[in-house]
Design an enzyme around this catalytic site. Structure first.
Site, mmCIF file in Angstrom:
data_model
loop_
_atom_site.group_PDB
_atom_site.id
_atom_site.type_symbol
_atom_site.label_atom_id
_atom_site.label_comp_id
_atom_site.label_asym_id
_atom_site.label_seq_id
_atom_site.Cartn_x
_atom_site.Cartn_y
_atom_site.Cartn_z
ATOM 1 N N LYS A 1 0.859 -1.178 0.000
ATOM 2 C CA LYS A 1 0.000 0.000 0.000
ATOM 3 C C LYS A 1 0.897 1.230 0.000
ATOM 4 O O LYS A 1 1.591 1.504 0.981
ATOM 5 C CB LYS A 1 -0.903 0.035 1.238
ATOM 6 C CG LYS A 1 -1.960 1.135 1.143
ATOM 7 C CD LYS A 1 -2.385 1.696 2.475
ATOM 8 C CE LYS A 1 -1.612 2.906 2.886
ATOM 9 N NZ LYS A 1 -1.780 4.112 2.056
ATOM 10 N N GLU B 1 10.031 1.296 10.422
ATOM 11 C CA GLU B 1 10.974 2.402 10.181
ATOM 12 C C GLU B 1 10.192 3.672 10.454
ATOM 13 O O GLU B 1 9.382 4.101 9.633
ATOM 14 C CB GLU B 1 11.459 2.379 8.725
ATOM 15 C CG GLU B 1 12.212 1.124 8.331
ATOM 16 C CD GLU B 1 13.594 1.034 8.953
ATOM 17 O OE1 GLU B 1 14.061 2.036 9.521
ATOM 18 O OE2 GLU B 1 14.189 -0.047 8.899
ATOM 19 N N CYS C 1 13.396 11.109 7.055
ATOM 20 C CA CYS C 1 13.426 10.642 8.451
ATOM 21 C C CYS C 1 14.794 10.878 9.080
ATOM 22 O O CYS C 1 14.903 10.968 10.291
ATOM 23 C CB CYS C 1 13.057 9.173 8.495
ATOM 24 S SG CYS C 1 14.086 8.226 7.374
ATOM 25 N N GLU D 1 9.407 16.226 15.362
ATOM 26 C CA GLU D 1 10.004 16.114 14.030
ATOM 27 C C GLU D 1 9.520 17.294 13.177
ATOM 28 O O GLU D 1 8.329 17.567 13.125
ATOM 29 C CB GLU D 1 9.505 14.799 13.429
ATOM 30 C CG GLU D 1 10.389 14.233 12.380
ATOM 31 C CD GLU D 1 9.858 12.881 11.856
ATOM 32 O OE1 GLU D 1 8.721 12.485 12.185
ATOM 33 O OE2 GLU D 1 10.605 12.256 11.106
#
Ligand code: NAP
Length: 474
Positions: free
Chosen positions: A166, A241, A275, A373
């Site tokens: 997906k 992850e 990331c 983040e």
């Protein structure tokens, strides 16, 4: 939708928007639970014959697919840029990297070794076999919409698993390009299936269907936690992850120009939407002014614009909410005392979701930018006085994906390598990623590794076999 080797349409469509122009990039068919279920069935059916092939045979097909990706590099790169905005040269590099993962795992497929263990009883032979885990559910984000797919499906297929992917809703056309390469590269029907559509429904089917033996996910920590909770239902294996908050430490003995250039690479590449992007720059107090001026000078030279223009260094953010999040972090930081050295605003002269590459000083650990983040082109500079202090502050986060450290003192670099609590550490290296190296995080940045032999073993089960014979064997 690509299920069991066939491209399928549904009665529902979604329009994909180019974040640089807000124009339509394309229209795709979207599905949900039903299509996910069909795809899982197809993957289960294909598992028997795919896992029965030798590693060599599977590897040859993966290497063919890698060649297809390279042959279509320009076309695929254009789709990346038009779907998520990164500059075309970066997009081409992403296609090369995606192919490199397939190629490496294509080679490694023939090197899945078992083990022979010493037995306590001389009539026994003890062995460990490595076998593919089964059907895999893979979920990927939009920031590396091509390479994230091959980083997951490369090792999974090499191991003998089959799967369902997906992709992120903003980048389904990139996923379609990869699957066209699977098709033209000779991957048998049902081995890899693509289901575009509603995240919750597809994710739920992947975690509730007992056929699926492993979930491999790249995305935010919150969604990762949700998937882990759901995967517990059937005790599915997981690889996660997740998010990061990379510290970038610059000691007073570092090559400041190299360190500033490396911040450009780690902070402004992909508009800060990776990331492993630098999130906190810790600079020794004695070099704060010199370093921030050097960095700001380089940042002002960045050309921001539509990624399709060949001299663009930085494209837009992926969508409006990403832009608003960055704006909000900068606003909160400046209200709490941070100073903008350069940038600090949206770029209203552009059509799309552009934010100026920004450098902030006078930032403190209490600000949200020091904890959440950013996923945007904002470089906050913090100062420190001692090595001990900076290690403690750099590690003071729930994240643990990537840490960078710049110093010309080898002993100090090695101390940092041991003390930084991160899954990956770059000492004077802003790009410490390679297909044969394990990529992944500790703490809330994830579980499991992508890349290297470890990445292959993530898709395999170890089976212990003990054979007892009637005679002494040696
Ligand atoms: P996200 O919101 O977690 O989405 C990632 C993927 O998960 C998308 O395909 C998304 O689809 C899907 N998803 C969301 N809710 C789901 C659910 N309930 N069930 C199943 N799937 C679901 O993350 P993002 O904003 O796209 O990506 C950025 C994040 O990824 C950042 O935190 C970044 O650090 C992380 N990331 C980590 C790595 C790494 O290797 N550690 C690499 C790249 C990115 P929808 O969009 O439809 O919700």
């Amino acid at each position: 939708m690509y299920i069991n080797g066939k491209w399928l349409e549904t009665d529902k469509t979604e329009t994909i928007i180019n974040p640089a122009t807000k124009e339509e990039t394309g229209v795709v068919f979207v599905g949900g639970e039903k299509e996910a279920e069909e795809a899982i069935q197809a993957a289960q059916h294909a598992f028997k014959s795919w896992s029965a092939l030798s590693g060599n045979e599977r590897g040859k097909i993966l290497i063919n697919v890698a060649k297809e990706l390279v042959n279509k590099q320009n076309e695929i790169a254009e789709t990346i840029t038009k779907e998520m905005g990164k500059p075309i040269t970066d997009a081409r590099r992403e296609v090369t990297s995606a192919a490199a993962y397939l190629e490496w795992y294509g080679e490694e497929a023939k090197r899945v070794y078992g083990e022979v263990l010493p037995a306590l009883d001389t009539k026994k032979q003890l062995m460990v076999l490595r076998q593919p885990i089964g059907v895999v559910g893979a979920i990927t984000p939009w920031n590396f919409p091509v390479s994230m797919i091959t980083r997951k499906l490369g090792p999974a297929l090499a191991a003998g698993c089959t799967g369902v992917l997906k992709p992120a809703p903003s980048t389904p056309m990139c996923a379609m390009e990869v699957f066209k390469c699977f098709e033209s590269g000779g991957l048998p029907a049902g081995v890899a299936n693509l289901v575009v559509g509603e995240a919750e429904a597809i994710g739920k089917e992947m975690t509730s269907n007992p056929i699926v033996k492993k979930i491999t996910f790249t995305g935010s920590t919150n969604v990762g936690k949700l998937l882990m909770r759901n995967a517990a239902e059937h005790v599915q294996k997981v690889s996660m992850e997740l998010g990061g908050h990379a510290p970038f430490i610059v000691f007073e003995d570092a090559d400041l120009d190299d360190a500033a250039s490396s911040v450009i690479g780690t902070k402004f590449r992909n508009s800060g939407q990776t990331c492993i992007s630098t999130n906190r720059i810790y600079v020794h107090a004695s070099i704060k002014n010199e370093f921030s001026e050097r960095l700001a000078k380089k940042v002002r030279e960045l050309k921001v614009g539509n990624g399709m223009e060949k001299d663009t260094d930085m494209g837009p953010l992926v969508n409006l909410s990403a832009l608003e999040k960055v704006e909000d972090q900068v606003k909160k930081a400046t209200e709490a005392g941070a100073t903008v050295v350069t940038g600090g605003t949206r770029l209203d002269n552009e059509e799309g979701y552009f934010y100026a590459p920004t450098v902030l000083v006078d930032t403190t650990d209490a600000m949200s930018i020091a904890k959440e983040e950013t996923f945007g082109p904002v470089a906050p500079i913090f100062t420190f006085n001692t090595e001990e202090e900076v290690v403690e502050r750099a590690n003071d986060t729930q994240y643990g994906l990537m840490g960078y450290c710049f110093t010309n003192d080898l002993s100090r670099g090695m101390r940092m390598m041991h003390q930084l609590d991160y899954g990956m550490v770059g000492i004077n290296d802003p790009a410490p990623v390679a297909p044969h190296a394990p990529f992944g995080g500790v703490k809330e940045s994830g579980i499991g590794r992508e890349g290297g032999t470890i990445g292959l073993h993530e898709f395999m089960e170890e089976k212990f076999v003990s054979i007892r014979t009637s005679t002494n064997l040696f």
